[in-house]
Design a protein around this motif. Structure first.
Motif, short mmCIF file in Angstrom:
data_model
loop_
_atom_site.label_atom_id
_atom_site.label_comp_id
_atom_site.label_asym_id
_atom_site.label_seq_id
_atom_site.Cartn_x
_atom_site.Cartn_y
_atom_site.Cartn_z
N SER A 95 62.24 11.57 -9.04
CA SER A 95 61.49 12.56 -8.25
C SER A 95 61.18 12.00 -6.86
N ALA A 96 60.96 10.70 -6.76
CA ALA A 96 60.67 10.07 -5.46
C ALA A 96 61.90 10.13 -4.54
N ILE A 97 63.08 9.86 -5.11
CA ILE A 97 64.32 9.91 -4.31
C ILE A 97 64.52 11.33 -3.79
N LEU A 98 64.29 12.32 -4.64
CA LEU A 98 64.48 13.72 -4.23
C LEU A 98 63.48 14.11 -3.15
N ALA A 99 62.24 13.60 -3.25
CA ALA A 99 61.23 13.89 -2.22
C ALA A 99 61.63 13.25 -0.90
N GLU A 100 62.16 12.05 -0.95
CA GLU A 100 62.59 11.37 0.29
C GLU A 100 63.74 12.15 0.93
N GLU A 101 64.70 12.56 0.11
CA GLU A 101 65.86 13.29 0.66
C GLU A 101 65.43 14.64 1.24
N ALA A 102 64.38 15.25 0.67
CA ALA A 102 63.91 16.55 1.16
C ALA A 102 63.17 16.41 2.50
N GLY A 103 62.71 15.21 2.83
CA GLY A 103 62.08 15.00 4.14
C GLY A 103 60.58 14.81 4.14
N PHE A 104 59.99 14.47 3.00
CA PHE A 104 58.54 14.22 2.99
C PHE A 104 58.21 12.90 3.68
N ASP A 105 56.98 12.80 4.14
CA ASP A 105 56.54 11.59 4.87
C ASP A 105 56.12 10.48 3.93
N GLY A 106 55.78 10.83 2.69
CA GLY A 106 55.32 9.81 1.75
C GLY A 106 55.23 10.39 0.35
#
Ligand code: SPV
Ligand code: MG
Length: 290
Positions: free
Chosen positions: A27-38
C-alpha cells in the motif's frame, strides 16, 4: 537530507501536504506512485489488517515491524500513529527512540487514556488524560528525538470526547506550550463544522493536522481557505479501498463459480511483478547466477 527534513521542506514549499494511510509495504508503494507527500502508519489500518478493532490490541512491536517493512520499500516520509504512546511518559521515551530508529519522520500522540478506544465508533468510551500528564508525554517525546526535524504532533481528542471547542483549544494550547510542533484536531461529526470552527478559532503558533475520515467534504480546496491546516491525513482510505476490492472480487468468484469474469477486472500479474521489481531480480540473475 533526512526524510523528516524533506517532510518539513515539502510542508514549507506547498503549504498543505497529503499523507496517505499505509498498512503494508504494497500500500505504501502504491501511495508513493500515486503522488502522496508521505505515509501514515495508521493504527486503525494495521488493526483492521489483523482483523482486530483499533483498541490498543496491536503491540508496539507489531506496529514497528510493519513500519520498518514500509520504510524499506519507499522513500516517502512516514508519520507514525503511536496512539497514546503505549503507556506513560517513560513508555513514550522508549517509543520515540524506537520509532525514530525504525525510520519514522514524525509521530502523532493522542491525549486518551491507555488502552484507547477507536475514535469514530458510535458510543465509544472516550476518556482523556489530565492535561499536565499529557504535557509530560509531549516533553518526553521532544527531549528524546535525535533529529531536530523529527515532528512531534499532539492530537487532542477533546471533540471526540464531546468536551467542546473551548476544552479542545485549551488542550491544544497547553500541548504547544509543552513543545508540540503541530496539533492534530479530530472530530467524528459527519460534517466539517467542528473542524472549521476550531481552525478559525485557533490562534496558536503551531499549524494544524486533520484526518477527514468522518467529514469527507472537507477537501484540499476548502482546507486551504482556512489557512492554518498544513497536513491532511487520509486515515482509513487504504484499508477501505483494499477491502472494497477484495469483498467485491471474492463475492463475484463465488457467484460466478470461477475466476473467468473477475480476471479481466483486476490488475494483471505483470503489474504485480513490476511493483515487486522483478526486472531487477532478472538482471541480477543474469549477472550473478552462473
Ligand atoms: C488511524 O488511522 O489510526 C487514526 C485515524 O488514528 S481514526 O481512525 O479516524 O481515528
Ligand atoms: Mg489511530
Amino acid at each position: 537530507m533526512s526524510p523528516a527534513k524533506r517532510l518539513r521542506a515539502r510542508m514549507a514549499e506547498t503549504s498543505l501536504i497529503h499523507i496517505m494511510a499505509a498498512h503494508s509495504p504494497l500500500s505504501a508503494i502504491l501511495a508513493e506512485e500515486a503522488g502522496f507527500d508521505g505515509l501514515w502508519a495508521s493504527g486503525f489500518e494495521l488493526s483492521a489488517l489483523y482483523g482486530l478493532p483499533d483498541m490498543s490490541l496491536i503491540s508496539m512491536t507489531q506496529h514497528l515491524d510493519m513500519l520498518r517493512a514500509i520504510a524499506g520499500r519507499t522513500r516517502l516520509p512516514i508519520v507514525a500513529d503511536i496512539d497514546t504512546g503505549y503507556g506513560n511518559a517513560i513508555n513514550v521515551i522508549h517509543a520515540i527512540s524506537e520509532y525514530e530508529r525504525a525510520g519514522a519522520s514524525a509521530v502523532v500522540i493522542e491525549d486518551k487514556i491507555f488502552p484507547k478506544v477507536t475514535s469514530l465508533v458510535a458510543g465509544g468510551r472516550q476518556e482523556l488524560l489530565r492535561i499536565e500528564e499529557f504535557q509530560g508525554k509531549i516533553k518526553a517525546a521532544v527531549a528524546t528525538r535525535q533529529d531536530p526535524d523529527f515532528l512531534v504532533i499532539a492530537r487532542t481528542e477533546a471533540l471526540i470526547a464531546d468536551l467542546g471547542e473551548v476544552e479542545a483549544l485549551h488542550r491544544a494550547q497547553a500541548y504547544v506550550e509543552a513543545g508540540a510542533d503541530m496539533i492534530l484536531i479530530h472530530s467524528r461529526k459527519k460534517d466539517p463544522s467542528e473542524i472549521e470552527s476550531f481552525s478559525r478559532a485557533w490562534t496558536g503558533f503551531a499549524p494544524l493536522v486533520i484526518v477527514p475520515n468522518s467529514y469527507p467534504d472537507l477537501n484540499a480546496e476548502r482546507v486551504k481557505t482556512l489557512g492554518n491546516i498544513r497536513m491532511m491525513i487520509y486515515g482509513n482510505y487504504g484499508i477501505r479501498a483494499a477491502a472494497t476490492a477484495m469483498q467485491e472480487t471474492f463475492r463475484r468468484i463465488i457467484a460466478d463459480g470461477g475466476v473467468q469474469n473477475v480476471h479481466k477486472d483486476i490488475l494483471p500479474v505483470e503489474e504485480i511483478f513490476r511493483i515487486q521489481k522483478m526486472s531487477e531480480i532478472k538482471a541480477a540473475e543474469a549477472r550473478f547466477l552462473c
